[in-house]
Design an enzyme around this catalytic site. Structure first.
Site, PDB file in Angstrom:
ATOM      1  N   LYS A 290      -6.203   7.059  -3.509  1.00  0.00           N
ATOM      2  CA  LYS A 290      -5.111   7.571  -3.829  1.00  0.00           C
ATOM      3  C   LYS A 290      -4.954   9.090  -3.322  1.00  0.00           C
ATOM      4  CE  LYS A 290      -0.950   6.614  -6.977  1.00  0.00           C
ATOM      5  NZ  LYS A 290      -0.168   6.103  -8.060  1.00  0.00           N
ATOM      6  N   GLU A 378       8.072  -3.703 -18.327  1.00  0.00           N
ATOM      7  CA  GLU A 378       9.053  -3.345 -20.032  1.00  0.00           C
ATOM      8  C   GLU A 378       9.799  -4.904 -21.052  1.00  0.00           C
ATOM      9  OE1 GLU A 378       9.203  -2.703 -16.583  1.00  0.00           O
ATOM     10  OE2 GLU A 378       9.060  -0.507 -16.719  1.00  0.00           O
ATOM     11  N   ARG A 406      14.920  -3.522 -17.006  1.00  0.00           N
ATOM     12  CA  ARG A 406      14.095  -5.036 -16.462  1.00  0.00           C
ATOM     13  C   ARG A 406      14.023  -5.879 -18.288  1.00  0.00           C
ATOM     14  NH1 ARG A 406      10.201  -5.150 -12.953  1.00  0.00           N
ATOM     15  NH2 ARG A 406      11.603  -4.410 -10.874  1.00  0.00           N
TER      16      ARG A 406
HETATM   17  C1  LIG Z   1      10.177  -1.145 -13.501  1.00  0.00           C
HETATM   18  C2  LIG Z   1       8.803   0.107 -12.948  1.00  0.00           C
HETATM   19  N1  LIG Z   1       8.466  -0.062 -13.763  1.00  0.00           N
HETATM   20  C3  LIG Z   1       7.901   1.830 -13.705  1.00  0.00           C
HETATM   21  C4  LIG Z   1       8.075   2.010 -12.514  1.00  0.00           C
HETATM   22  C5  LIG Z   1       7.814   3.577 -12.406  1.00  0.00           C
HETATM   23  N2  LIG Z   1       6.400   3.710 -11.441  1.00  0.00           N
HETATM   24  C6  LIG Z   1       6.187   3.701 -10.271  1.00  0.00           C
HETATM   25  S1  LIG Z   1       5.567   3.863  -9.303  1.00  0.00           S
HETATM   26  C7  LIG Z   1       4.581   3.352 -10.326  1.00  0.00           C
HETATM   27  C8  LIG Z   1       2.852   3.353 -10.194  1.00  0.00           C
HETATM   28  C9  LIG Z   1       3.245   1.378  -9.305  1.00  0.00           C
HETATM   29  O1  LIG Z   1       1.627   2.065  -9.270  1.00  0.00           O
HETATM   30  P1  LIG Z   1       0.673   0.684  -8.094  1.00  0.00           P
HETATM   31  O2  LIG Z   1       2.124  -0.580  -7.395  1.00  0.00           O
HETATM   32  O3  LIG Z   1      -0.481   1.016  -8.506  1.00  0.00           O
HETATM   33  O4  LIG Z   1       1.052   2.211  -6.885  1.00  0.00           O
HETATM   34  P2  LIG Z   1       0.163   3.287  -6.567  1.00  0.00           P
HETATM   35  O5  LIG Z   1       1.329   4.343  -6.357  1.00  0.00           O
HETATM   36  O6  LIG Z   1      -0.623   3.115  -7.356  1.00  0.00           O
HETATM   37  O7  LIG Z   1      -0.203   3.706  -4.877  1.00  0.00           O
HETATM   38  C10 LIG Z   1       5.677   3.350 -11.917  1.00  0.00           C
HETATM   39  C11 LIG Z   1       4.847   3.154 -12.803  1.00  0.00           C
HETATM   40  C12 LIG Z   1       8.919   1.696 -11.522  1.00  0.00           C
HETATM   41  N3  LIG Z   1       8.817   1.561 -10.310  1.00  0.00           N
HETATM   42  N4  LIG Z   1       9.714   0.405 -11.896  1.00  0.00           N
END
Ligand SMILES: Cc1ncc(C[n+]2csc(CCOP(=O)(O)OP(=O)(O)O)c2C)c(N)n1
Length: 649
Positions: A290, A378, A406
């Protein structure tokens, strides 16, 4: 004299077809030019920098292998879709990303035919891609369908429901697991630990032992094979067939390929070509870093996951300071919760993968044993809280308004029906600014107000947060508190009246018209009052009553009955959808009781609110001091005109 073409490679890319045409060395140049564009643009506009830096080679490989838009490419959350946007005819508009009228920071079907599925919330990609694959099968189509999901998004239950279904349906499609060991914060839970095992030892060692034989059986291109054989390029190992049962994805009916170094373009291209030909569902596990290629983001991917506009210097990543910025609601909430938890050992804090955005990380530092990050889950967070509440705890679920959607059935079935004392602290309620429609917190009053037992509150400013939270925890029943992204304007800091269940607070006494403001809209109402309070208005008494509503449920019905005595109109203000919101509650009561009050509701009509600044979004829907003052002035002018008609006739 010889002339050299100085045109950058990126300037030659107007569609995925152009990526396919590039000579191999140009791919590396393009990757570095894309990274430059990402850093420069996010430094100004803000956005999800680190996730996008991590998928540059992966996106280029996908564009090289797939026939877009005939093939379907679905991005989970789609916060990492910037590179894809740059490559799909949106390079020239990339500088407008997340700005009003500009391109969105997420995939949007309405924006481009290359955005196969819109998103913003996590863990939807496998379900939607599987649906596309099945629709293709029924139509006899031949397109390849690919979902890209991060290891963070793979903590969401919906993803497992889809994997379970996919293994059973056996339709051809590819899931790419983009594993960078991070959600926004470090990824948590046993799946994260499991992936780390898969990523390295002991399977990797085993694969090395049996590697040659395994490789010979896998129809990979030469580059991938060489890369694996030399075992020098990152962690590129295939799982030995004898170990397949140890791989959860194989158990679920997927062919597992990986882990692959996601920054090795040639290896990813080879694996994708292989996966494309494989019959049935395939899971390709790629490892990425990342923030790759921008050292400050690699070092601190958590901070650079999502950055605000003009928040860092693009040359060295140093933070631009914002001295004098008021404390945000998320910090005020964390401090309030800590203060209460110091006195009340029953209080615990729960976040669904948003420790920083909700402020709960600070609580976690103070009370590590009473802090729970459950992953992007959630629904589980709420049911988990309900279970804790049955056993004497006072769980506080800090979940953004939009993400709490959710967990609706858990709120109803597990909390409200059993009347359990769970407190929901809903940050980002109202307009969220540049994230756009998937993230707007505009529905929570509607979706919660219909439920029995639950109390709905909103602090008018940061100072009301602590007493409201104290009140919520003392209630011993379900409560939801909504508050906005950022902070209030800080201009109105009158002394606080104690919080009393279902009681509003009258801040200014006027006559004729009352402004009932919910949450942060109280400040707009008070600003409007100040603008209207000219000496003439004061002398004639042509000033409105201003009410801090505090509760959307239960409503302060006694106050409404009282206002009906010497007011003819009420205006309701809320940063929320008009359908089913606070104003609806007021209008229902006024109608049910046959009160002679005209009700004008100011809020968001039944439309999507697109990305822009919060201020612009507020002014678009009349949620400003000026708009409120104008409405009240109109009311008094009309009254004066009617009075003068009466006196002259
Ligand atoms: C239902 C929901 N909860 C929380 C989020 C907030 N959120 C956005 S990106 C993320 C992390 C995603 O991690 P990953 O899938 O590993 O992607 P990366 O950014 O590491 O590439 C979160 C928790 C969301 N988008 N949707």
């Amino acid at each position: 004299m010889k002339t050299y073409c100085t045109r950058m490679v990126i300037e030659r890319i107007d569609s995925p077809a152009d990526v396919k045409k590039l000579a191999r060395p140009d791919i590396d140049t393009l990757a570095s030019e894309i990274r430059g564009m990402l850093v420069q643009t996010c430094a100004v506009n803000g956005g999800h920098l680190a996730p996008n830096l991590g998928v540059v080679e992966l996106t280029l490989a996908l564009h090289r292998v797939l026939e877009l838009p005939h093939d379907k490419l679905v991005w989970d959350v789609s916060h990492q879709v910037y590179v894809h946007k740059i490559l799909t005819g949106r390079r020239d508009r990339f500088h407008t990303i997340r700005k009003g009228g500009g391109i969105s920071g997420f995939a949007m079907r309405s924006e481009s035919e290359y955005d196969a599925f819109g998103a913003g919330h996590a863990s939807t990609s496998v379900s939607s891609a599987l649906g596309m694959a099945l629709a293709r099968d029924l139509a006899g189509g031949d397109e390849t369908v690919v979902a890209v999901i991060g290891d963070g998004a793979l903590t969401g239950g919906l993803a497992y429901e889809a994997l379970n279904n996919a293994g059973n349906l056996k339709s051809n499609f590819i899931v790419i697991l983009n594993d960078n060991e991070m959600s926004i914060a470090p990824n948590v839970g046993s799946i994260a630990s499991y992936l780390s095992v898969l990523r390295t030892k002991p399977l990797a060692k085993l694969a090395r032992k049996t590697g040659k034989a395994v490789l010979d059986r896998i129809p990979l291109g030469g580059t991938a094979k060489k890369a694996i054989e030399s075992a020098e390029i990152g962690a590129m190992h295939f799982i030995a067939p004898s170990e397949k049962t140890a791989v959860i994805f194989e158990e679920l009916g997927f062919r597992y390929m990986g882990p692959i170094d996601g920054h090795n373009f040639d290896a990813v291209v080879d694996v994708l070509n292989t996966a494309k030909e494989y019959p049935g569902p395939v899971l390709v596990h790629v490892r990425t870093v990342k923030g790759k290629g921008f050292e400050p983001a690699e070092r601190d991917a958590r901070t650079f996951h999502g950055v605000g506009a003009n928040a860092f210097e693009p040359n060295d990543g140093s933070k631009k300071s914002n001295p004098g910025a008021p404390a945000k609601f998320q910090d005020v909430f964390a401090d309030a919760l800590i203060a209460i938890a110091e006195r009340d050992p029953r209080v615990v804090g729960i976040t669904a993968a948003m420790p920083d955005g909700t402020g709960l990380a600070k609580f976690g530092k103070r009370f590590p044993d009473r802090y729970f990050d459950v992953g992007i889950a959630e629904g589980h967070a709420v049911c988990f809280a309900a279970g804790m509440a049955t056993n004497g705890l006072r769980p506080v679920c800090a979940i953004y308004s939009t993400f709490l959607q959710r967990a609706y059935d858990q709120i109803v079935h597990d909390v409200v029906v059993q009347n359990l004392p769970v407190v929901f602290c809903m940050d980002r309620s109202g307009f969220v600014g540049d994230d756009g429609p998937t993230h707007m917190g505009l529905y929570d009053i509607s979706y919660l107000r219909a439920l029995p037992n639950i109390t709905l509150m909103a602090p008018r400013n940061e100072e009301e947060m602590l007493p409201m939270l104290e009140h919520a925890i003392a209630l011993n029943a379900p409560v939801a508190i909504r508050y906005p992204r950022g902070s209030t304007n800080g201009r109105h800091r009158d002394e606080l009246a104690p919080i009393v269940q279902g009681k509003a607070e009258v801040l200014r006494r006027g006559r004729g018209i009352a402004v009932l403001a919910y949450g942060n809209t109280v400040d707009f109402a008070l600003d409007a009052y100040d603008a209207l309070a000219t000496p003439e208005a004061k002398a004639s008494g042509a000033l409105p009553t201003i009410v801090n509503a505090r509760f959307a449920k239960p409503l302060d019905e006694a106050l409404l009955l009282e206002l009906a005595n010497d007011h003819t109109h009420v205006i309701t203000l809320e940063e929320h959808a008009l359908a089913g919101g606070f104003g609806s509650a007021v209008a229902e009561f006024v109608s049910d009781r046959g009160l002679g009050l005209g009700v004008e509701r100011i809020g968001v009509p039944n439309v999507l609110v697109h990305h822009d600044s919060q201020d612009k979004q507020r002014s678009l829907f009349g949620l400003t001091a000026e708009a409120v003052a104008a409405r009240v002035a109109q009311y008094f002018a009309k009254g004066a005109a009617q009075a003068s008609v009466r006196t002259t006739s």
